[in-house]
Every structure is written in structure tokens, then in C-alpha cells.
Design a protein around this motif. Structure first.
Motif, short mmCIF file in Angstrom:
data_model
loop_
_atom_site.label_atom_id
_atom_site.label_comp_id
_atom_site.label_asym_id
_atom_site.label_seq_id
_atom_site.Cartn_x
_atom_site.Cartn_y
_atom_site.Cartn_z
N ASP A 83 0.82 -1.21 0.00
CA ASP A 83 0.00 0.00 0.00
C ASP A 83 0.85 1.27 0.00
OD1 ASP A 83 -2.27 -1.59 0.04
OD2 ASP A 83 -2.52 -1.45 2.20
N LEU A 84 2.03 1.21 0.62
CA LEU A 84 2.92 2.39 0.62
C LEU A 84 3.38 2.73 -0.78
CD1 LEU A 84 5.06 1.68 3.81
CD2 LEU A 84 3.26 3.38 3.52
N GLY A 85 3.77 1.72 -1.54
CA GLY A 85 4.19 1.94 -2.92
C GLY A 85 3.02 2.41 -3.78
N MET A 86 1.85 1.84 -3.52
CA MET A 86 0.66 2.24 -4.26
C MET A 86 0.33 3.70 -4.00
SD MET A 86 -1.12 0.63 -6.40
CE MET A 86 -2.19 1.53 -7.48
N LEU A 87 0.51 4.13 -2.75
CA LEU A 87 0.28 5.54 -2.40
C LEU A 87 1.22 6.45 -3.19
CD1 LEU A 87 -1.25 7.61 -0.68
CD2 LEU A 87 0.48 7.25 1.10
N GLU A 88 2.48 6.06 -3.30
CA GLU A 88 3.45 6.85 -4.10
C GLU A 88 2.98 6.97 -5.55
OE1 GLU A 88 6.19 8.51 -3.31
OE2 GLU A 88 6.18 7.94 -1.19
N LEU A 89 2.55 5.85 -6.11
CA LEU A 89 2.11 5.86 -7.50
C LEU A 89 0.84 6.70 -7.68
CD1 LEU A 89 2.67 2.13 -8.49
CD2 LEU A 89 4.03 4.11 -9.18
N THR A 90 -0.10 6.56 -6.77
CA THR A 90 -1.35 7.30 -6.93
C THR A 90 -1.14 8.81 -6.76
OG1 THR A 90 -1.97 6.89 -4.61
CG2 THR A 90 -2.84 5.39 -6.27
N GLN A 91 -0.21 9.20 -5.91
CA GLN A 91 0.08 10.62 -5.78
C GLN A 91 0.66 11.17 -7.08
OE1 GLN A 91 2.48 10.79 -2.22
NE2 GLN A 91 0.69 10.86 -0.90
N ALA A 92 1.49 10.37 -7.74
CA ALA A 92 2.07 10.80 -9.02
C ALA A 92 1.00 10.86 -10.11
CB ALA A 92 3.19 9.85 -9.43
N LEU A 93 0.01 9.97 -10.02
CA LEU A 93 -1.04 9.95 -11.04
C LEU A 93 -1.92 11.19 -10.99
CD1 LEU A 93 -2.06 6.20 -11.01
CD2 LEU A 93 -0.73 7.43 -12.74
N ARG A 94 -1.84 11.94 -9.92
CA ARG A 94 -2.58 13.21 -9.86
C ARG A 94 -2.00 14.21 -10.87
NH1 ARG A 94 -5.90 12.93 -5.54
NH2 ARG A 94 -5.31 11.55 -3.83
N PHE A 95 -0.74 14.02 -11.25
CA PHE A 95 -0.07 14.90 -12.21
C PHE A 95 -0.04 14.31 -13.61
CE2 PHE A 95 1.83 15.56 -8.04
CZ PHE A 95 1.70 16.93 -7.90
N ASN A 96 -0.19 13.01 -13.72
CA ASN A 96 -0.03 12.32 -15.00
C ASN A 96 -1.40 12.04 -15.61
OD1 ASN A 96 0.02 9.85 -16.73
ND2 ASN A 96 2.20 10.04 -16.39
#
Length: 124
Positions: A83-96
Motif C-alpha cells: 500500500d505504501l508503494g501504491m500511495l506513491e504511484l497514486t500521488q504521481a497519477l494526480r499529475f499524470n
């Protein structure tokens, strides 16, 4: 001794400057079964914040357990994303806005990680 996943994350770090260039034309990035773990997701998040060409990102794991010799641990062929890695990815998807396909099957993501992902999906 350095773990194989550590070595793979180092190689991903070497790709970071190329994958974040505005003229990068890579459409699909398949990093399945690479033992990236959550630390690798931090690097991927940096890539996704700047890369506007990647449409498909594959981070799947197979969960294949290889035959194990005595006194060793089973080898799980996945990316060890939680879930920690998923959180990192989802935060980046806010820009992508270019990513259309994301495969994270076969990892250790719980309902919390799925909820984080759903929070950034476009409403349609």
C-alpha cells in the motif's frame, strides 16, 4: 550482500533522466517481476510526474514459488509493492494524464491501496 531487487532499483534510477525528458516517446513500460518494492515505486512516481508518453505501466507479479533448496526461502517473483508503494504511484497519477493502463496484480496491495487508486481515477 546486495539483494537483486536493490540492483534493479539502481538500474531504474539510471533510467530516470531519460524517462523524464519531454521528448521521451516510450508508450509501454513493463517492469513486471522485477522486485521493485515500495522504494522502486518512489522512482516510478518521479517518472510518472514528468513523463507524458507512457500509456501502459505493467508492475505485475506472478507469485510463482520456485523449487527451494534446503535452508533457503521461496522466491516470490513479484514486485513486492504494498500500500505504501501504491500511495506513491497514486500521488504521481494526480499529475499524470497519459497513463491509461496500470497492472499491479500479484503484489501485496490491500483494500487501502485500491481505495487510494480509486481516489485518483477520473470520474466518468
Amino acid at each position: 550482500a546486495q539483494r537483486q531487487g536493490d540492483d534493479r532499483r539502481i538500474r531504474l534510477a539510471h533510467l530516470l533522466p531519460f524517462l523524464t525528458q519531454p521528448n521521451c516517446k516510450l508508450i509501454e513500460l513493463d517492469l513486471s517481476d522485477n522486485d521493485l518494492a515500495d522504494e522502486g515505486c518512489v522512482l516510478l512516481a518521479e517518472i510518472l510526474k514528468f513523463n507524458r508518453s507512457i500509456q501502459t505501466l505493467k508492475l505485475a507479479g506472478t507469485f510463482s514459488i520456485c523449487p527451494i533448496p534446503a535452508n533457503t526461502y521461496p522466491l516470490l517473483l513479484d514486485n513486492e509493492i504494498t500500500d505504501l508503494g501504491m500511495l506513491e504511484l497514486t500521488q504521481a497519477l494526480r499529475f499524470n494524464t497519459s497513463l491509461r493502463n496500470l497492472n499491479v496484480s500479484g503484489n501485496s496491495i490491500t483494500d487501502r491501496g485500491v481505495i487510494d487508486l480509486c481516489d485518483v481515477l477520473p470520474q466518468s
